[in-house]
Write a protein that holds these residues in place. Structure first.
Motif, short mmCIF file in Angstrom:
data_model
loop_
_atom_site.label_atom_id
_atom_site.label_comp_id
_atom_site.label_asym_id
_atom_site.label_seq_id
_atom_site.Cartn_x
_atom_site.Cartn_y
_atom_site.Cartn_z
N UNK A 76 37.84 38.71 43.20
CA UNK A 76 39.28 38.57 43.39
C UNK A 76 39.75 38.64 44.84
N UNK A 77 38.99 39.32 45.71
CA UNK A 77 39.48 39.57 47.06
C UNK A 77 40.50 40.70 47.11
N UNK A 78 40.71 41.36 45.96
CA UNK A 78 41.65 42.48 45.91
C UNK A 78 40.91 43.80 45.71
N UNK B 111 41.24 37.26 37.09
CA UNK B 111 41.86 38.50 37.59
C UNK B 111 41.75 39.63 36.57
N UNK B 112 41.77 39.29 35.28
CA UNK B 112 41.61 40.33 34.26
C UNK B 112 40.21 40.94 34.36
N UNK B 113 39.21 40.09 34.50
CA UNK B 113 37.83 40.58 34.63
C UNK B 113 37.68 41.39 35.92
N UNK B 114 38.19 40.82 37.02
CA UNK B 114 38.08 41.50 38.32
C UNK B 114 38.81 42.84 38.30
N UNK B 115 40.01 42.86 37.73
CA UNK B 115 40.79 44.09 37.69
C UNK B 115 40.10 45.18 36.90
N UNK B 116 39.52 44.79 35.77
CA UNK B 116 38.80 45.76 34.94
C UNK B 116 37.62 46.36 35.72
N UNK B 117 36.87 45.48 36.40
CA UNK B 117 35.72 45.95 37.19
C UNK B 117 36.16 46.85 38.35
N UNK B 118 37.25 46.48 39.01
CA UNK B 118 37.75 47.29 40.12
C UNK B 118 38.22 48.66 39.60
N UNK C 196 49.40 36.75 50.44
CA UNK C 196 48.61 35.57 50.12
C UNK C 196 48.56 35.31 48.62
N UNK C 197 48.16 34.12 48.24
CA UNK C 197 48.05 33.76 46.83
C UNK C 197 46.77 34.33 46.23
N UNK C 198 46.82 34.75 44.95
CA UNK C 198 45.60 35.21 44.28
C UNK C 198 44.53 34.12 44.32
N UNK C 199 43.26 34.55 44.34
CA UNK C 199 42.17 33.60 44.51
C UNK C 199 41.75 32.93 43.20
N UNK C 200 42.26 33.43 42.08
CA UNK C 200 41.87 32.85 40.80
C UNK C 200 43.00 32.94 39.79
N UNK C 201 42.72 32.49 38.58
CA UNK C 201 43.71 32.52 37.52
C UNK C 201 43.72 33.85 36.79
N UNK C 202 44.50 33.91 35.71
CA UNK C 202 44.68 35.15 34.97
C UNK C 202 43.36 35.68 34.42
N UNK D 127 45.72 41.38 37.20
CA UNK D 127 44.77 42.20 37.96
C UNK D 127 45.17 43.67 37.92
N UNK D 128 46.45 43.94 38.20
CA UNK D 128 46.93 45.33 38.24
C UNK D 128 46.85 45.98 36.86
N UNK D 129 47.24 45.24 35.82
CA UNK D 129 47.20 45.80 34.47
C UNK D 129 45.76 46.13 34.07
N UNK D 130 44.84 45.20 34.36
CA UNK D 130 43.43 45.41 34.00
C UNK D 130 42.84 46.58 34.80
#
Lengths: 153, 133
Positions: free
Chosen positions: B98-100, A94-101, A85-91, B119-122
């Protein structure tokens, strides 16, 4: 309710449960993705990295094989048979979400697979608590994003 | 042989994520959006996985040790602390945005896009930060 989507979910879920069982029976390890991948990247443990790499290679090749096989075995919402599926948001999102995850699963010692699947199945009190917390917080987050900020989109 | 066993486990996991639709953030967010057009798929995924592993884990534990390792490596702590619950809360915010979660994000690299790469890099940066706090 979309019965086909639910059936796909159930079949996929059983496969994930079999994966966790297989890894436990063969190598005695918990199938937690944040632990397997995070430890490999941040610690590169000697003599304990090979199986992590192999597992991750398998993890990536699963969806890739489903795409290559065709036949519409995927379950993307609104695109019958599509796999990724397509990502739910922009870069920026996703940077904020990735950091939190990353920070969250790092200090909380696990994610949806390690705590959610393996921990719940083992009836680990820590995993039950962690799963309830991240599920509740994620539900509140989506509510705020979609219905408070987004106006119910 | 250990690598072959681990690859098979990863493959099963990746197939499960792909077939269940967890490689689609919209399915995950649809489940988390209880006030919207609710999507129950994730409930079936988690239910199927937990019930299967509930049985499988107990079968595995009947053995004195794993087939290709000297001992089972299981967490032994049972106490709840701030790191566990605070970490889970931070993860919940990121998951809801993100849903991820880590598995689907990494398993989706064959459909890589700029937001997913970010997302992966962060996430990796987050793991390094977590080791220092």
């Amino acid at each position: 309710m979309d019965m086909t989507a639910s059936l796909h979910g159930l079949i996929g879920g059983v496969l994930i449960g079999l994966s966790a069982t297989w890894l436990m029976i063969t190598l005695g390890r918990i199938a937690g993705i944040s632990g397997i991948l995070g430890t490999l990247i941040t610690a590169r443990p000697r003599g304990d990295s090979g199986w992590r790499l192999a597992f991750l290679l398998g993890l990536v090749s699963g969806p890739a094989l489903v795409i290559l096989a065709g036949g519409g075995l995927g379950n993307v919402a609104g695109r019958a048979g599509a796999v990724i599926g397509a990502p739910a948001g922009g870069v920026a999102t996703m940077l904020v979400a990735g950091l939190l995850v990353g920070v969250g699963t790092g200090i909380g010692s696990g994610c949806t697979s390690g705590h959610g699947v393996c921990g719940l199945a083992r009836l680990s009190p820590r995993s039950v608590a962690a799963t309830l917390v991240f599920l509740a917080v994620a539900i509140v987050t989506v509510f705020v994003v979609r219905h408070v900020i987004g106006g119910g989109a | 042989m250990r690598s072959v066993m681990a690859y098979i486990a990863g493959l099963l996991f990746g197939l499960g994520l792909a077939i269940s639709g967890m490689t689609d953030p919209a399915r995950v967010l649809g489940f988390l959006d209880v006030a919207g057009d609710w999507d129950p798929t994730l409930m079936f995924v988690l239910g199927g996985a937990v019930v299967t592993h509930f049985v499988g884990y107990r079968l595995a534990m009947r053995r004195p040790h794993p087939l290709f390792a000297s001992a089972f490596q299981l967490p032994t702590r049972r106490d709840l602390d701030g790191r566990l619950l605070g970490g889970a809360a931070l993860f919940g915010v990121g998951w809801g945005l993100s849903g991820y979660c880590p598995g689907p994000a990494f398993a989706s690299v064959s459909g890589i896009s700029l937001p997913l790469a970010a997302m992966l890099a962060a996430m990796v940066v987050g793991w390094f930060i977590a080791r220092r706090v």
